[in-house]
Design an enzyme around this catalytic site. Structure first.
Site, short mmCIF file in Angstrom:
data_model
loop_
_atom_site.label_atom_id
_atom_site.label_comp_id
_atom_site.label_asym_id
_atom_site.label_seq_id
_atom_site.Cartn_x
_atom_site.Cartn_y
_atom_site.Cartn_z
N GLU A 185 -1.70 -2.56 -0.15
CA GLU A 185 -2.82 -1.82 0.43
C GLU A 185 -4.01 -2.70 0.86
O GLU A 185 -4.91 -2.22 1.53
CB GLU A 185 -3.33 -0.71 -0.51
CG GLU A 185 -2.34 0.41 -0.68
CD GLU A 185 -2.88 1.55 -1.52
OE1 GLU A 185 -4.03 1.45 -2.02
OE2 GLU A 185 -2.16 2.55 -1.70
N LYS A 201 -4.06 -5.92 -4.09
CA LYS A 201 -4.74 -4.89 -4.88
C LYS A 201 -3.87 -4.46 -6.06
O LYS A 201 -4.36 -4.16 -7.14
CB LYS A 201 -5.03 -3.69 -3.98
CG LYS A 201 -5.64 -2.49 -4.70
CD LYS A 201 -5.78 -1.32 -3.74
CE LYS A 201 -6.27 -0.07 -4.48
NZ LYS A 201 -6.34 1.10 -3.58
#
Length: 333
Positions: free
Chosen positions: A32, A152
């Site tokens: 992400e 992330k």
């Protein structure tokens, strides 16, 4: 549904004549953070390893599922879905020639990942303390996380969460790639050092993949999962809604990860790795219509079956095979 999912992923793949393989371009992986490359930050990335490997996995499962359907129903299904021989040939080709990038002895997150800059993680931890949302910190500095080897949450590491080492190795071998045993822990450690854990699900995945070789580290991530909403570890997101997937992941870690619980063929497989300091772990499960009670202590586990007239169950624990009859108990370690 399985056929249409396979069709969707096959439709994303294009043939790369230079590589003599298929590529999937312009995607965002589980990470992400990487919405694109530094020169094109919103164009997606090419050949995300997780996406490509799982596309191949689902294509294989669709082909297997079709083979299991009786001939008469299979013919009706193929006709209704307009699934012709040409499409099946392409699926088979995709299952042997999909791109999976590598660099420095590890699976690359995507094409070009090795060309990204390394981040000074110590500097950012010292400066900000909590760097879970590293992307926002960099943006506030006028920088872009797309420039760095930073995630992330689990991306390549998701492969070791969803697939066993044997499954992943077999998939890569079918694609013409090798994966020596030492490459797995090397890949996990490589990405663990480059992950900010900006999602509560990141701790779920890393607890799982570390459970076999680094139990103490796995328990620390498990504790983070349990604390996700109790302590609102993301600093305000719990008020917007609880992290239900992390809650479910914590139960899954107890039921399947720390017990090594899985089903292979007609056998129930167990491989407990539960910390002695946490006492005994007990819970019931249903297996093929019958209730079993599991009692885990360290590396041993006691399994008790309810009474009845069901056939016995074969249970494998490490190299030991035992048979559990209705109304009886066995202990394996």
């Amino acid at each position: 549904m399985l056929i249409e999912i396979a069709r969707f992923f096959a439709s994303l793949a294009s043939y790369d004549r230079f590589r003599s393989r298929y590529s999937i371009r312009g995607v965002m992986g589980p990470d992400e953070f990487h919405s694109g490359y530094p020169h094109a930050p919103y164009g997606g990335v090419d050949n995300n390893a997780y996406t490509n490997i799982m596309a191949v996995w689902v294509i294989h499962r669709a082909i297997e599922a079709l083979d299991l359907v009786p001939d008469r129903y299979r013919a009706e299904l193929v006709d209704r879905l307009r699934l012709d021989a040409e499409e099946m040939v392409r699926w088979s080709d995709l299952g042997r020639r999909m791109v999976v990038p590598f660099h420095d002895g590890v699976i690359s997150q995507f094409d070009g990942y090795a060309e990204l800059s390394e981040l000074d993680w110590d500097h950012y931890r010292e400066r900000y303390g909590d760097i879970r949302r590293l992307d926002r910190l960099l943006e506030a500095e006028g920088d872009d996380v797309n420039r760095y080897r930073a995630s992330k949450q689990a991306d390549v590491v998701m492969l070791f969460y969803l697939l066993s080492a044997d499954e992943l190795r077999d998939l890569l071998q079918q694609l013409g790639y090798g994966l020596e045993p030492e490459a797995i822990p090397r890949t996990i450690e490589y990405y663990l050092a480059r992950t900010s854990h900006g999602s509560t699900l990141s701790a779920v995945v890393h607890a799982w993949v570390l459970a076999r070789g680094h139990r103490d580290r796995a328990i620390r991530y498990f504790e983070q999962v349990l604390a996700s909403d109790i302590t609102d570890i993301q600093g305000g997101t719990t008020a917007e809604g609880i992290h239900l997937a992390a809650m479910a992941g914590s139960i899954d870690l107890l039921q399947r990860c720390f017990t090594g619980l899985e089903v292979r063929g007609d056998r129930l497989i167990l491989c407990p790795q539960w910390p002695d300091t946490l006492g005994t772990l007990e819970f019931p499960i249903y297996y093929r219509g019958r209730q079993l009670w599991l009692k885990v202590s360290g590396r041993s586990i006691e399994i008790t079956a309810e009474s009845g007239h069901q056939p016995p169950i074969e249970i494998m624990c490490r190299d030991s095979l035992v048979v559990l009859h209705p109304g009886s108990s066995v202990t394996v370690s």
